[in-house]
Each structure stands twice: as C-alpha cells, then as structure tokens.
Write an enzyme that holds these catalytic residues in place. Sequence first.
Site, PDB file in Angstrom:
ATOM      1  N   TYR A  12       0.840  -1.199   0.000  1.00  0.00           N
ATOM      2  CA  TYR A  12       0.000   0.000   0.000  1.00  0.00           C
ATOM      3  C   TYR A  12       0.876   1.250   0.000  1.00  0.00           C
ATOM      4  O   TYR A  12       0.674   2.185  -0.770  1.00  0.00           O
ATOM      5  CB  TYR A  12      -0.915  -0.021   1.223  1.00  0.00           C
ATOM      6  CG  TYR A  12      -1.873   1.140   1.266  1.00  0.00           C
ATOM      7  CD1 TYR A  12      -1.438   2.386   1.734  1.00  0.00           C
ATOM      8  CD2 TYR A  12      -3.186   1.022   0.830  1.00  0.00           C
ATOM      9  CE1 TYR A  12      -2.292   3.465   1.756  1.00  0.00           C
ATOM     10  CE2 TYR A  12      -4.045   2.104   0.854  1.00  0.00           C
ATOM     11  CZ  TYR A  12      -3.595   3.330   1.318  1.00  0.00           C
ATOM     12  OH  TYR A  12      -4.440   4.401   1.348  1.00  0.00           O
ATOM     13  N   ASP A  13       1.881   1.220   0.872  1.00  0.00           N
ATOM     14  CA  ASP A  13       2.766   2.384   0.985  1.00  0.00           C
ATOM     15  C   ASP A  13       3.489   2.665  -0.329  1.00  0.00           C
ATOM     16  O   ASP A  13       3.641   3.816  -0.726  1.00  0.00           O
ATOM     17  CB  ASP A  13       3.800   2.172   2.101  1.00  0.00           C
ATOM     18  CG  ASP A  13       3.133   2.217   3.462  1.00  0.00           C
ATOM     19  OD1 ASP A  13       2.019   2.767   3.555  1.00  0.00           O
ATOM     20  OD2 ASP A  13       3.710   1.690   4.428  1.00  0.00           O
ATOM     21  N   SER A  58     -25.485   7.430  24.761  1.00  0.00           N
ATOM     22  CA  SER A  58     -24.736   6.255  25.186  1.00  0.00           C
ATOM     23  C   SER A  58     -25.742   5.206  25.644  1.00  0.00           C
ATOM     24  O   SER A  58     -26.951   5.408  25.534  1.00  0.00           O
ATOM     25  CB  SER A  58     -23.745   6.610  26.279  1.00  0.00           C
ATOM     26  OG  SER A  58     -24.440   7.113  27.378  1.00  0.00           O
ATOM     27  N   LEU A  59     -25.245   4.083  26.140  1.00  0.00           N
ATOM     28  CA  LEU A  59     -26.123   2.962  26.465  1.00  0.00           C
ATOM     29  C   LEU A  59     -26.201   2.744  27.957  1.00  0.00           C
ATOM     30  O   LEU A  59     -25.275   3.062  28.703  1.00  0.00           O
ATOM     31  CB  LEU A  59     -25.574   1.684  25.820  1.00  0.00           C
ATOM     32  CG  LEU A  59     -25.541   1.652  24.295  1.00  0.00           C
ATOM     33  CD1 LEU A  59     -24.835   0.390  23.826  1.00  0.00           C
ATOM     34  CD2 LEU A  59     -26.962   1.715  23.739  1.00  0.00           C
ATOM     35  N   GLU A  89     -22.601  -7.463  19.722  1.00  0.00           N
ATOM     36  CA  GLU A  89     -21.398  -6.847  19.153  1.00  0.00           C
ATOM     37  C   GLU A  89     -20.388  -6.567  20.261  1.00  0.00           C
ATOM     38  O   GLU A  89     -20.783  -6.220  21.377  1.00  0.00           O
ATOM     39  CB  GLU A  89     -21.761  -5.512  18.471  1.00  0.00           C
ATOM     40  CG  GLU A  89     -22.749  -5.671  17.337  1.00  0.00           C
ATOM     41  CD  GLU A  89     -23.251  -4.334  16.808  1.00  0.00           C
ATOM     42  OE1 GLU A  89     -22.700  -3.281  17.193  1.00  0.00           O
ATOM     43  OE2 GLU A  89     -24.209  -4.354  16.020  1.00  0.00           O
ATOM     44  N   LYS A  91     -18.022  -4.518  22.463  1.00  0.00           N
ATOM     45  CA  LYS A  91     -18.041  -3.102  22.817  1.00  0.00           C
ATOM     46  C   LYS A  91     -16.598  -2.599  22.756  1.00  0.00           C
ATOM     47  O   LYS A  91     -15.795  -2.832  23.676  1.00  0.00           O
ATOM     48  CB  LYS A  91     -18.638  -2.903  24.210  1.00  0.00           C
ATOM     49  CG  LYS A  91     -18.849  -1.454  24.559  1.00  0.00           C
ATOM     50  CD  LYS A  91     -19.677  -1.345  25.834  1.00  0.00           C
ATOM     51  CE  LYS A  91     -19.969   0.090  26.184  1.00  0.00           C
ATOM     52  NZ  LYS A  91     -18.795   0.922  26.361  1.00  0.00           N
ATOM     53  N   ASP A  93     -13.434  -0.422  23.013  1.00  0.00           N
ATOM     54  CA  ASP A  93     -13.066   0.598  23.985  1.00  0.00           C
ATOM     55  C   ASP A  93     -12.230   1.680  23.292  1.00  0.00           C
ATOM     56  O   ASP A  93     -11.010   1.719  23.407  1.00  0.00           O
ATOM     57  CB  ASP A  93     -12.266  -0.061  25.115  1.00  0.00           C
ATOM     58  CG  ASP A  93     -12.191   0.826  26.331  1.00  0.00           C
ATOM     59  OD1 ASP A  93     -12.879   1.864  26.365  1.00  0.00           O
ATOM     60  OD2 ASP A  93     -11.437   0.478  27.259  1.00  0.00           O
ATOM     61  N   TYR A 201     -20.723   0.912  13.427  1.00  0.00           N
ATOM     62  CA  TYR A 201     -21.781   0.028  13.925  1.00  0.00           C
ATOM     63  C   TYR A 201     -23.188   0.615  13.883  1.00  0.00           C
ATOM     64  O   TYR A 201     -24.127  -0.045  14.302  1.00  0.00           O
ATOM     65  CB  TYR A 201     -21.466  -0.466  15.335  1.00  0.00           C
ATOM     66  CG  TYR A 201     -21.061   0.626  16.307  1.00  0.00           C
ATOM     67  CD1 TYR A 201     -21.963   1.596  16.724  1.00  0.00           C
ATOM     68  CD2 TYR A 201     -19.764   0.662  16.805  1.00  0.00           C
ATOM     69  CE1 TYR A 201     -21.588   2.588  17.598  1.00  0.00           C
ATOM     70  CE2 TYR A 201     -19.377   1.659  17.692  1.00  0.00           C
ATOM     71  CZ  TYR A 201     -20.289   2.609  18.074  1.00  0.00           C
ATOM     72  OH  TYR A 201     -19.914   3.596  18.940  1.00  0.00           O
ATOM     73  N   LYS A 289     -21.103  -4.953  30.630  1.00  0.00           N
ATOM     74  CA  LYS A 289     -19.698  -4.620  30.884  1.00  0.00           C
ATOM     75  C   LYS A 289     -19.001  -5.787  31.574  1.00  0.00           C
ATOM     76  O   LYS A 289     -19.540  -6.349  32.539  1.00  0.00           O
ATOM     77  CB  LYS A 289     -19.618  -3.381  31.797  1.00  0.00           C
ATOM     78  CG  LYS A 289     -20.105  -2.095  31.144  1.00  0.00           C
ATOM     79  CD  LYS A 289     -19.095  -1.572  30.178  1.00  0.00           C
ATOM     80  CE  LYS A 289     -18.659  -0.158  30.268  1.00  0.00           C
ATOM     81  NZ  LYS A 289     -18.795   0.752  31.278  1.00  0.00           N
ATOM     82  N   CYS A 383      16.104  12.949  46.267  1.00  0.00           N
ATOM     83  CA  CYS A 383      15.786  12.387  44.960  1.00  0.00           C
ATOM     84  C   CYS A 383      16.562  11.087  44.758  1.00  0.00           C
ATOM     85  O   CYS A 383      17.783  11.074  44.921  1.00  0.00           O
ATOM     86  CB  CYS A 383      16.148  13.396  43.876  1.00  0.00           C
ATOM     87  SG  CYS A 383      16.095  12.709  42.220  1.00  0.00           S
ATOM     88  N   CYS A 386      19.376  11.747  41.834  1.00  0.00           N
ATOM     89  CA  CYS A 386      20.554  12.619  41.992  1.00  0.00           C
ATOM     90  C   CYS A 386      20.897  12.917  43.449  1.00  0.00           C
ATOM     91  O   CYS A 386      21.941  13.501  43.722  1.00  0.00           O
ATOM     92  CB  CYS A 386      20.325  13.931  41.250  1.00  0.00           C
ATOM     93  SG  CYS A 386      19.092  14.964  42.063  1.00  0.00           S
ATOM     94  N   CYS A 401      11.834  16.580  43.032  1.00  0.00           N
ATOM     95  CA  CYS A 401      13.272  16.763  43.153  1.00  0.00           C
ATOM     96  C   CYS A 401      13.558  18.247  42.911  1.00  0.00           C
ATOM     97  O   CYS A 401      13.017  18.850  41.991  1.00  0.00           O
ATOM     98  CB  CYS A 401      13.988  15.916  42.113  1.00  0.00           C
ATOM     99  SG  CYS A 401      15.722  16.347  41.935  1.00  0.00           S
ATOM    100  N   CYS A 406      19.242  17.468  37.814  1.00  0.00           N
ATOM    101  CA  CYS A 406      18.915  16.036  37.919  1.00  0.00           C
ATOM    102  C   CYS A 406      18.718  15.491  36.502  1.00  0.00           C
ATOM    103  O   CYS A 406      17.943  16.040  35.730  1.00  0.00           O
ATOM    104  CB  CYS A 406      17.649  15.869  38.740  1.00  0.00           C
ATOM    105  SG  CYS A 406      17.075  14.174  38.828  1.00  0.00           S
TER     106      CYS A 406
END
Length: 648
Positions: A12-13, A58-59, A89, A91, A93, A201, A289, A383, A386, A401, A406
């Site tokens: 493709y590239d 939303s659901l 389906e 879900k 994320d 969807y 969920k 720290c 350092c 710190c 550092c």
Amino acid sequence: MLAKPTISDQAYDTLERELREIEAAHPELVTADSPTQRVGEKPSDAFPSFVHHVPMLSLDNTYNEEELREFETRIRKQVGDRPLDYMAELKIDGLSIALHYQDGQLVRGVTRGDGVRGDDVTPNVRAIRAVPLRLHGKHVPSQLEVRGEVYFPRSLFDALNREREKAGEELYANPRNTAAGTMKSLDARVVAERGLDVFLYSVAQVTGAAFPSQSRMLATLREWGFKTNPESRLCHGLDDVLAFLHEWQEKRESLEYDIDGVVVKVDDFALQRELGFTSKFPRWAIAYKYPARQATTVVEAIDVQVGRTGRLTPVAHLTPVLLAGSTVARATLHNEEEIARKDVRVGDSVVIEKGGDVIPKVVEVVLAKRPKASVAWTPPETCPVCGALAEKPEGEADRRCTNTSCPAQLEEALKHFARRDAMDVEGLGDTLATQMVQTGLVKDFADLYTLDYDQLLALLAPKNVKKESIAAKNLLAGIGKSKDRELKRLLFGLGIRFVGERAAMLLARHFRSLDAIQAATVDEIDAIYEIGPAVAASVRHWFDQEPNQTLVERLKAAGVRTEETGDAPASAAFQGLQFVLTGTLEGYTRDQAKAEIEARGGRVTSSVSKKTSFLVAGAEAGSKLDKATELGVAVLDEAAFREKLAEG
Ligand code: IVH
C-alpha cells in the site's frame, strides 16, 4: 480498507508513494477522494464545533446476567412473545465518531463531544485509512451519517510505547486515551502515522437507502466499503447472547483492540422503533460490561521514579502475577498521599486491577494477610536519581526533586532553556537537546557552553559531512550567541517554578543580576510590585540549593551574561497601569510595543476588563475595541500611544 486488506501495508505504501509522485507531476489529476488527500499538509489552528443532527447517546450498562435478563423482560412486556433476535457486538473501547457522506463522498467527521456538540475533526478522520473517502456499490445513498468507534490497534500502541521508552519519553497509559488524544491532534499526519483504526456500527441518518435490521444494515455498510467488526453475531434468543458474552470474556485478550464488554441490540428495526427511548438511553440496546480484571499479589518493594518535571512517583514491585493475559510485576501507587490513604506497605498482599490502563493500579490492601513486623512506608527526602532534596510543597500531592541538574529532569529543562522565548539557542531543537542529555554530553545548562565543534559534529551524526559540518558550526555559533541574552531570558530559561516570562522580567528589572537575586531575602523579593509570595518563596528556594549555586557559578565562568547591562528602567511612569494591545500598529510590532510599556513599569494583558487602563488600538481592531468602549476603558490610537510613551 475492509477488515481483510487485499494488499499488505508495505505494498500500500509503495503504491501511495507512486501516486504522490504522479500527482506532484500532474496536479490536475488530484481528486478530493485520492488517498493522498487523507492527510492535510499543515496543522490547523483548532477544531470547529459541530452540533450533531441526531444526538450521540450512550447505552445503559449492566454488569451481570440477571440485569441482562431484566432487560429482556422489559422488552417482552412490550413485544409479547414474538421471536426476538439480538445482534451481539463487541463493545470497542475507543472513542465514538460520526462520519458524514454526501453523494458517497466523505464530507465530515465529528467526535462525540458531549453528545450534542462535538469537534469537527474531518482532517484527522480522513487520515484514518479504514475510513472510506468514497463509498462503493450500486446503491450509494445521497446522504449518510454512520457512527462507530475509533481505536488504537494494540500492536501499534505497544510499538509506539516501545519507541517512547527508547526515547526516554513518558509512556502512554492506554490505547483508548491515546486514540482520543491523537484524534485531537492538530496535525493529521500524526493520526496517519499512528495508524488509528475504526469499526462502524450504526447509521444515524440516511436518505436514499433503508434497512430492516441491524444485521442487514451492517452487511450493507460493508458493501459500501465500511469496516465493521467481524465478530458481531446474530443471536436467536438470550441464551445465544450469553454464550457470546462468555466466549469473548475468555478470548478478549487475543483481540487486536481493547473491548470493555458486549453491546446487545434488538436486531429488528421495526421492533427498535416500537421500543423507542427512555430519557437517556435506547430501550432496545444495552451494554454488558465485563468486570474489572483483578488479581492478588505481594508488594516486594516500593520504588520511586523521577519524572521530567522532577515529580516523584512511587511504584510497587510485585511478585509477578498473571492478570488479563499478561504478567504484571509493577503497579503505580500514584503519589505518597495515595499510599498513605491505602496504607500500602512492603510485604502486604494487595488487590491489583487492570482497567483500560497498561499500568495496573493497587486497589486495596488485604489487611488480614499483613505480616506482623510491617512498617508504614515513608517517602524519600532526597531524589533517588541525583540525591538532591526532594520536597512536597504544602497542599500539593506530589513530591519533587529540587535539582534542575537532575538527569531525569534535565532533558525537558534543556529544551525549555533553549526555547526561542528563553535563551533562544539557535539550532538547538528538541531532538538535539534529548541527544545531548542522553549521550551524557550535557549534565547541566552550563555544560552546553563547554561543547566544542567536534563534539557537536559527532552528535549530529554526519551522513552528509558537508551539510552536518555547517550545522555543527551554526549550532556552535547559536550557543555562543545565547551567552549574551538579557537577564530576564536567562531567569526564565532556568525553569524556576512559578517564574514565567513576566516574573522573570520583573525580577531582572528589579535586581539587575543573578548575584543580587541570590543575596535577596524572601521579603525583599516579595516586596516587588506584582511578585507574589509563592514566586518569592520559590525563587529563594531555588537559589538556596547548592547544585543551583554551582550552576550559576559555572554559567558565569562560561561567559554567560548574568547581569542587566542596559540602562536602568527608563521610568516607572506606567507603574500600576494595565495595557491591552489590539489591531496592527504601524510603528511597532506587538513585542516592541510590549517592551516599551514594560520598560516604563506598565503591564500588558491579553483581554480587556474593568481593570484595563488603556486599550492600544491599531488598524483593524476587532472585538476588544467594542469591549473597551462598552466598559468605558480609555482607547489610545497609535499616535496617542506614541505620545503616552514620550511622556514616560
Ligand atoms: S451502539 C445509542 N455499538 O459504547 C448508542 N456502541 O454507551 C448506540 N461502543 O458511546 C451505541 N462499541 O462509543 C454501540 N458495537 C457498539 C459499540 C458501541 C463501542 C461505545 C459507543 C458508545 C458506548 C455505549
């Protein structure tokens, strides 16, 4: 373009590159739907907002089977005992997106936003390869709005994080947030490079086509060239749905994308219409969920990492445990207040959880298993990288710190130091700054001034020796020139907390040398008009740190100017006056006008308010002029401004 690409990405590239070459030679052949038009050449300023034609809802969520059965009971009440098919389906994320097509051409892409109004991110949407720029097939609708989920493929996300790790950059927490952040990028090239993907969807609006059901609609979307999720399954009854749920709960880790559950939709659109909506959700769909993925393990040690800003982050080292498909040996503890709140101790058994995040977190301690001899964890006072003092300011959650030298902080600090509005080191960009720190050539700002031509040449890794030798010479000259910057720029460049450009200018004008600031008490600093106690304390504190004192000495020894050499401020005629600049002035750039005002002790702010003393209005002044007139603020045109300057 579809779920199964017909050619490899590499092929493709190659084709895309060829097309670019042809188009470069024959611009008249470039069409709006050419794949090369996916990526805008220049970043835009911001995204216009767009009011969704149909709100993006939303659901309703459920977390167990019982609630899922109740969902069906509610539906049954309305539809009786007619056969009930569901589309199950995954879900995804990611982040939801709306794509608008007119006569088969992609015309707009909008994020969900608050559901009513989203961001018009069309250039970024065009940069997602899986989004068709033009639809296929015989019966392409005249108007179409499809919706779906943009996601960051896991393998690409992992690769991105590996690269970031190599470059010493902070890791991204999870694919979802990174996808969302990427879609907000003002440079569509970033979207294209990162390889975001999408599943569609739903259809929100369509003219010139109709579908009887979700399953048929998805099939039609595929015909038009959209990518839909290949795992979606038409289920005949709830038992089929439950089987789907369980199957994917087990297999979810094998997917190329994160899912957080399953969406169950009544398949028949006539039934969907009958069921309608509650005030918030459709009655014909629900999101099941999956539970958060948890495991119990033991904290073997608590380690502290130092971030770019010097922030200390405690991390739990755990007895390795299998969680959601991968072995987990570390978990973030966020900050010391969080540790104290949960009272996490070395030796404790803890419940850890993987949300959508790559880095798991400690949820709670299993107190019943706490070893008798355990002691509460105490944060380090120095720290761990350092050894300088690590401090937690009152009211802040983080410990930091205090040493700008550092190594953990130096990289970002050096980029800031070299910035155009700080020391303006010509030729020293972010990448070089990173290299300088990572190769150990620069351990503090003063080291920058010790670099010689050969070191710079080596750093620039000459492929083209001639070109690089010029670059090395230029950089050397750029570093040299930066030695003579005004004190206020040096002060700003040092990156002292709370010392922005304005505070740096006020300090430089008042004290006129780093030595004088070094010798000043908090009260003396605080007494400067417009310098507040937080800035004063922070400045005093910075100069109290031994490594910073050494740094100042080394900068001086390197020939960096640490004194104001110009005349003392012309006057304090504008002391206490606030100016706002608008429109174009003929005789001054914005920066020059600002400098003239500040040299007289005045202050320039960006917006007009009741506190504004004068609005300086050049040609083509806009809304600020209206505002000033409305509030009765005095307005100076260029001639009046010039006169005013002459007075002071
Ligand atoms: S349908 C009326 N199907 O989950 C809402 N949503 O709360 C129609 N999501 O914000 C949404 N995969 O971003 C639907 N297969 C899928 C989905 C899905 C992920 C997201 C979507 C929505 C949220 C539902």
